[in-house]
Design an enzyme around this catalytic site. Sequence first.
Site, short mmCIF file in Angstrom:
data_model
loop_
_atom_site.label_atom_id
_atom_site.label_comp_id
_atom_site.label_asym_id
_atom_site.label_seq_id
_atom_site.Cartn_x
_atom_site.Cartn_y
_atom_site.Cartn_z
N SER B 23 40.50 42.74 35.15
CA SER B 23 39.32 42.97 36.42
C SER B 23 39.40 41.85 37.14
O SER B 23 39.79 40.57 37.04
CB SER B 23 37.99 42.90 35.46
OG SER B 23 37.87 44.15 34.77
N CYS B 24 38.66 41.91 38.24
CA CYS B 24 38.53 41.02 39.41
C CYS B 24 38.06 39.79 38.73
O CYS B 24 36.93 40.06 38.20
CB CYS B 24 37.17 41.61 40.24
SG CYS B 24 36.92 40.69 41.73
#
Lengths: 159, 86
Positions: B23-24
């Site tokens: 994920s970011c």
Amino acid sequence: MDTSKKTIIVFSGDFDRVFAAFVIANGAAAMGDDVTMFFTFWGLNALRKPEKIKVDGKTGLQKAFAAMMPRGTDKLKLSHMNFGGAGPRMFKHVMKQKNVMSLDELIESAREQGIKFVACTMSMDVMGISPEELIDGVECVGVASYLGEADEANVNLFV
Amino acid sequence: MTVTTEELKALSADLVVDARGVSCPGPILAAKKAIGGLAVGGVMEVQATDSGTLKDIPAWSKKMGHDYLGAFDEAGCIKLYLRKTK
């Protein structure tokens, strides 16, 4: 590459806020920016070593403050839905499931990317936190040092 | 510069970065780490599953001064391409 500078003031010691600050800091560094994070008041707790460190010369109140505040990333509370500590555990569980980096990993990555951590000496003094209680590599400075950096930055966040 | 999906599929990447399941801000951290190992003019392929990378990798490329070429989705894996310019 168009290098610029970002400064982030980490005033809050809430897990979610500190987390967001480190995501932004890491993103900016990955985009080639110089980043300085200025930790003050509750934000200092994120930089505390998890173990108890004996420091001489603290007043009774300073000792009491230091004892009541969370030591390190693992003890930080959520700004909402803390539920007496169950909130952060649920949060971390879901973040792990979703493959989101942990706060410790983000801090490690920030270091690898050369993000500068500075801590406010005035609030350290008030809250009874001495430099040896903070993780290594944190520079202890005053407001003018921060402002000097902020002058050169094109983004400044207060978290 | 954006090229067609057919042209992208015909590209052979000089470097493939696997940021699937991350994920970011993981994908851009991975891209930054990897691009040092790529020669100027080389093509980097970033594989991701986080839909945010569709906007993030172009923004990162622009900021870093690299040429973003485009992206396509292959069975849930987003493949993004850019050419290192400096």
